[in-house]
Design a protein around this motif. Structure first.
Motif, PDB file in Angstrom:
ATOM      1  N   GLU A  68     116.376  -6.102 -50.666  1.00 16.91           N
ATOM      2  CA  GLU A  68     116.302  -6.789 -49.385  1.00 16.91           C
ATOM      3  C   GLU A  68     115.000  -6.447 -48.667  1.00 16.91           C
ATOM      4  O   GLU A  68     114.520  -5.322 -48.714  1.00 16.91           O
ATOM      5  CB  GLU A  68     117.492  -6.387 -48.496  1.00 16.91           C
ATOM      6  CG  GLU A  68     118.843  -6.596 -49.139  1.00 16.91           C
ATOM      7  CD  GLU A  68     119.308  -5.389 -49.952  1.00 16.91           C
ATOM      8  OE1 GLU A  68     120.499  -5.370 -50.332  1.00 16.91           O
ATOM      9  OE2 GLU A  68     118.494  -4.476 -50.194  1.00 16.91           O
ATOM     10  N   GLY A  69     114.470  -7.437 -47.940  1.00 13.55           N
ATOM     11  CA  GLY A  69     113.254  -7.192 -47.184  1.00 13.55           C
ATOM     12  C   GLY A  69     112.025  -7.131 -48.064  1.00 13.55           C
ATOM     13  O   GLY A  69     112.075  -7.357 -49.277  1.00 13.55           O
ATOM     14  N   PRO A  70     110.877  -6.795 -47.485  1.00 15.51           N
ATOM     15  CA  PRO A  70     109.608  -6.843 -48.228  1.00 15.51           C
ATOM     16  C   PRO A  70     109.204  -5.552 -48.922  1.00 15.51           C
ATOM     17  O   PRO A  70     108.290  -5.560 -49.741  1.00 15.51           O
ATOM     18  CB  PRO A  70     108.602  -7.156 -47.120  1.00 15.51           C
ATOM     19  CG  PRO A  70     109.151  -6.426 -45.929  1.00 15.51           C
ATOM     20  CD  PRO A  70     110.661  -6.538 -46.039  1.00 15.51           C
ATOM     21  N   MET A  94     101.404  -2.586 -50.069  1.00 18.04           N
ATOM     22  CA  MET A  94     100.736  -1.358 -49.642  1.00 18.04           C
ATOM     23  C   MET A  94     101.623  -0.189 -50.063  1.00 18.04           C
ATOM     24  O   MET A  94     102.831  -0.345 -50.194  1.00 18.04           O
ATOM     25  CB  MET A  94     100.520  -1.341 -48.123  1.00 18.04           C
ATOM     26  CG  MET A  94     101.779  -1.303 -47.292  1.00 18.04           C
ATOM     27  SD  MET A  94     102.628  -2.882 -47.174  1.00 18.04           S
ATOM     28  CE  MET A  94     103.620  -2.586 -45.691  1.00 18.04           C
ATOM     29  N   PRO A  95     101.056   0.970 -50.304  1.00 17.08           N
ATOM     30  CA  PRO A  95     101.886   2.100 -50.733  1.00 17.08           C
ATOM     31  C   PRO A  95     102.750   2.669 -49.612  1.00 17.08           C
ATOM     32  O   PRO A  95     103.781   3.270 -49.882  1.00 17.08           O
ATOM     33  CB  PRO A  95     100.876   3.131 -51.237  1.00 17.08           C
ATOM     34  CG  PRO A  95      99.602   2.784 -50.551  1.00 17.08           C
ATOM     35  CD  PRO A  95      99.617   1.296 -50.362  1.00 17.08           C
ATOM     36  N   THR A  96     102.305   2.484 -48.353  1.00 17.41           N
ATOM     37  CA  THR A  96     103.052   3.050 -47.227  1.00 17.41           C
ATOM     38  C   THR A  96     103.196   2.028 -46.109  1.00 17.41           C
ATOM     39  O   THR A  96     102.450   1.049 -46.031  1.00 17.41           O
ATOM     40  CB  THR A  96     102.335   4.288 -46.632  1.00 17.41           C
ATOM     41  OG1 THR A  96     101.130   3.868 -45.982  1.00 17.41           O
ATOM     42  CG2 THR A  96     102.021   5.312 -47.702  1.00 17.41           C
ATOM     43  N   ILE A 133     104.873   6.551 -44.060  1.00 15.86           N
ATOM     44  CA  ILE A 133     106.094   6.517 -44.874  1.00 15.86           C
ATOM     45  C   ILE A 133     105.889   5.675 -46.129  1.00 15.86           C
ATOM     46  O   ILE A 133     105.565   4.477 -46.035  1.00 15.86           O
ATOM     47  CB  ILE A 133     107.259   5.947 -44.065  1.00 15.86           C
ATOM     48  CG1 ILE A 133     107.457   6.750 -42.768  1.00 15.86           C
ATOM     49  CG2 ILE A 133     108.540   5.931 -44.886  1.00 15.86           C
ATOM     50  CD1 ILE A 133     108.428   6.104 -41.787  1.00 15.86           C
ATOM     51  N   PRO A 134     106.089   6.226 -47.316  1.00 18.28           N
ATOM     52  CA  PRO A 134     106.035   5.411 -48.534  1.00 18.28           C
ATOM     53  C   PRO A 134     107.085   4.295 -48.495  1.00 18.28           C
ATOM     54  O   PRO A 134     108.195   4.486 -48.003  1.00 18.28           O
ATOM     55  CB  PRO A 134     106.345   6.426 -49.651  1.00 18.28           C
ATOM     56  CG  PRO A 134     105.923   7.748 -49.077  1.00 18.28           C
ATOM     57  CD  PRO A 134     106.249   7.667 -47.618  1.00 18.28           C
ATOM     58  N   GLN A 193     112.718   2.008 -47.820  1.00 19.01           N
ATOM     59  CA  GLN A 193     113.811   1.199 -48.363  1.00 19.01           C
ATOM     60  C   GLN A 193     115.030   2.074 -48.645  1.00 19.01           C
ATOM     61  O   GLN A 193     116.167   1.699 -48.332  1.00 19.01           O
ATOM     62  CB  GLN A 193     113.365   0.497 -49.651  1.00 19.01           C
ATOM     63  CG  GLN A 193     114.414  -0.452 -50.241  1.00 19.01           C
ATOM     64  CD  GLN A 193     114.472  -1.781 -49.533  1.00 19.01           C
ATOM     65  OE1 GLN A 193     113.853  -1.943 -48.487  1.00 19.01           O
ATOM     66  NE2 GLN A 193     115.204  -2.725 -50.082  1.00 19.01           N
ATOM     67  N   ASP A 194     114.802   3.255 -49.213  1.00 16.07           N
ATOM     68  CA  ASP A 194     115.908   4.170 -49.489  1.00 16.07           C
ATOM     69  C   ASP A 194     116.595   4.612 -48.199  1.00 16.07           C
ATOM     70  O   ASP A 194     117.826   4.771 -48.161  1.00 16.07           O
ATOM     71  CB  ASP A 194     115.403   5.399 -50.250  1.00 16.07           C
ATOM     72  CG  ASP A 194     114.991   5.078 -51.679  1.00 16.07           C
ATOM     73  OD1 ASP A 194     115.343   3.991 -52.167  1.00 16.07           O
ATOM     74  OD2 ASP A 194     114.294   5.910 -52.288  1.00 16.07           O
ATOM     75  N   TYR A 195     115.813   4.810 -47.151  1.00 15.99           N
ATOM     76  CA  TYR A 195     116.382   5.198 -45.856  1.00 15.99           C
ATOM     77  C   TYR A 195     117.270   4.092 -45.294  1.00 15.99           C
ATOM     78  O   TYR A 195     118.392   4.353 -44.827  1.00 15.99           O
ATOM     79  CB  TYR A 195     115.253   5.527 -44.885  1.00 15.99           C
ATOM     80  CG  TYR A 195     115.680   5.621 -43.436  1.00 15.99           C
ATOM     81  CD1 TYR A 195     116.521   6.643 -42.998  1.00 15.99           C
ATOM     82  CD2 TYR A 195     115.255   4.679 -42.506  1.00 15.99           C
ATOM     83  CE1 TYR A 195     116.915   6.725 -41.671  1.00 15.99           C
ATOM     84  CE2 TYR A 195     115.633   4.756 -41.178  1.00 15.99           C
ATOM     85  CZ  TYR A 195     116.471   5.777 -40.764  1.00 15.99           C
ATOM     86  OH  TYR A 195     116.867   5.846 -39.454  1.00 15.99           O
TER      87      TYR A 195
END
Length: 496
Positions: free
Chosen positions: A95-97, A104-106, A144-145, A150-152
């Motif tokens: 979900e989401g980008p 971008m990495p972060t 934030i990576p 996404q994991d958060y």
């Protein structure tokens, strides 16, 4: 002048806690304890209702399970509105980008922003990251990576037990006087008292098209930065990029890292933007105060921020500069892109026109619901800014005038008598009416609760009669039963 010391490099996972699971499990117990101390979630209060299909109707259906959809759902649950569902067209975890087209990495936001916390410290991103990755990992982090963010979001969904239905593509809104039907791609219709469209930047009308790009160029020769691009195919190739925004630089870097021979970036502007006005305009005054401004001031502020286009972060630019093959051509005018024998022929004034192997459009997203399929059947009814406000000539911006003129509860307003107010829009199409409240990471700790407060009021008012009846019928606690003053004949009576 601010000095940026960080380079944008990712933290080394080796510096974190080698056993993250135990730390996170203990932290989740702390979250549960915090919720218990705060008496959250609150007790449900809405009245049940049956839908046209004979099934129980949802109080709220949230379309979009990205960061704002997850935040709205969490705020609903904590506020005592558990009869909701979140749907998303993407598979679970996509979900989401952040792990799809965000290259971008972060994130571009600082790591200390609280995120989806609702005033609860244990739900903040820093708290989760320290528990899941270790203190050393968090301390080394600059921004934030993407995968961590996404994991958060997924963790918040899990720890608060948010109901999400993936692979569910909403294709049409069917508003009625007392509910909204949402048709899915498979023909199923879900009914809810209220619908929140939290579809992010990609759900406001697609990408901004560029005049002059031939429709004969297929996906093997042209793509937008929001598309799924196989960058491995660009190894050894000449790439043309239209645009010099953040996503354009991200995609240029990704292409060069994949082995592209060169990337030529074309820009109309004379120089890159220099200041990120999103920093000073993300304070609480702008978030909470924007909607209280007169229309003239909303317009003046919106036009200014629109003109002060976002500056690519320094670490994004540095990522490109360390790779050979990137050239930026300012003061150029793109004319056309047409098929060549095996690539793309670019015509541009003021820059290196000629043949390229691939074209990437870094033109950003369009904000015009007329081009968003979900709103196709109702768009002609939606009240727009151009229907309400006529700016002075020097501030005319037609592309801003097509944004919806929303209400205080982020509800759509109708040009006529058709009812749209049960559809609440919560994405970047609300910019002119509400600023960045529904658009960016810095708003996440306040925006969902602001919307849910408004939804609570709406649901209470429309369910008032059954709620009032439940109040009158309530006899669960006979307070004086153990005292000499107990009078059972007067239970639920005033005693006057």
């Amino acid at each position: 002048m601010t000095a940026f010391a960080a380079t944008g490099r990712l933290p080394d996972p080796a510096n974190g806690d080698p056993d993250h699971t135990g730390g996170l499990a203990a932290h989740e117990a702390a979250v549960a304890a915090d919720l218990d101390r705060l008496c959250l979630p609150r007790k449900p209060f809405t009245a049940p209702r049956t839908g046209p299909d004979g099934k129980p109707m949802l109080d709220v259906l949230v379309i979009g399970a990205g960061q704002f959809g997850t935040g709205i759902a969490a705020a609903l649950k904590l506020a005592g509105i558990p009869n909701f569902l979140v749907i998303d067209r993407a598979p679970a975890g996509q979900e989401g980008p952040w792990v799809t087209y965000a290259r971008m990495p972060t994130l571009r936001s600082p790591k200390h922003l609280p995120g989806l916390c609702f005033g609860i410290p244990s739900l903040t991103f820093p708290s989760w990251c320290r528990a899941a990755k270790g203190d050393a990992y968090y301390e080394e982090m600059y921004k934030i990576p993407n995968q961590d963010w996404q994991d958060y979001i997924l963790w918040v969904r899990e720890v608060l037990d948010i109901p999400v239905r993936n692979d569910a593509d909403a294709v049409e809104l069917l508003p009625e006087n007392d509910h909204v039907g949402v048709m899915l791609a498979d023909g199923e219709v879900i009914f809810a008292k209220r619908v929140v469209v939290a579809s992010g930047r990609a759900g406001t009308g697609g990408y901004a098209a560029l005049a002059g790009v031939s429709p004969e160029l297929g996906p093997d020769r042209v793509a937008h930065t929001m598309h799924d691009i196989d960058f491995s195919r660009l190894a050894g190739k000449r790439v043309a990029m239209v645009g010099v925004g953040s996503s354009a630089f991200d995609n240029a870097a990704t292409a060069l890292e994949a082995g592209a021979a060169s990337v030529d970036m074309f820009a109309r502007r004379e120089v890159l933007p220099q200041l990120n006005k999103g920093r000073p305009s993300s304070v609480l005054g702008f978030l909470d105060g924007w909607m209280a401004l007169p229309d003239a001031d909303k317009w003046r502020l919106g036009v200014y921020l629109d003109l002060m286009a976002g500056v690519p972060p320094h670490e994004t630019v540095q990522r490109c500069l360390k790779l050979p093959g990137m050239s930026v051509h300012f003061r150029t005018k793109f004319l056309s892109a047409t098929p060549s024998d095996d690539g793309v022929r670019i015509e541009v004034e003021g820059g290196p026109a000629g043949d390229y192997d691939f074209l990437i459009l870094g033109t950003g997203f369009r904000v015009d619901l007329a081009h968003e399929p979900l709103f196709e059947s109702i768009h002609s009814q939606i009240l727009l800014w151009q229907d309400v406000y006529a700016p002075p000539p020097e501030l005319e911006r037609p592309h801003l005038g097509v944004q919806p003129y929303i209400g205080d509860a982020f509800e759509l307003r109708s040009k006529g008598e058709d009812t749209l107010e049960r559809i609440h829009l919560f994405n970047t199409a609300t910019f002119m009416s509400a600023g960045t409240m529904a658009g960016d990471v810095p708003a996440l700790d306040v925006a969902p609760e602001r919307l849910v407060t408004a939804l609570t009021q709406k649901l209470f008012v429309e369910d008032f009669e059954p709620i009032f009846q439940d109040l009158q019928d309530w006899e669960d606690e006979h307070e004086l039963e153990t005292t000499p003053f107990y009078a059972p004949d007067f239970v639920n009576k005033t005693g006057r």
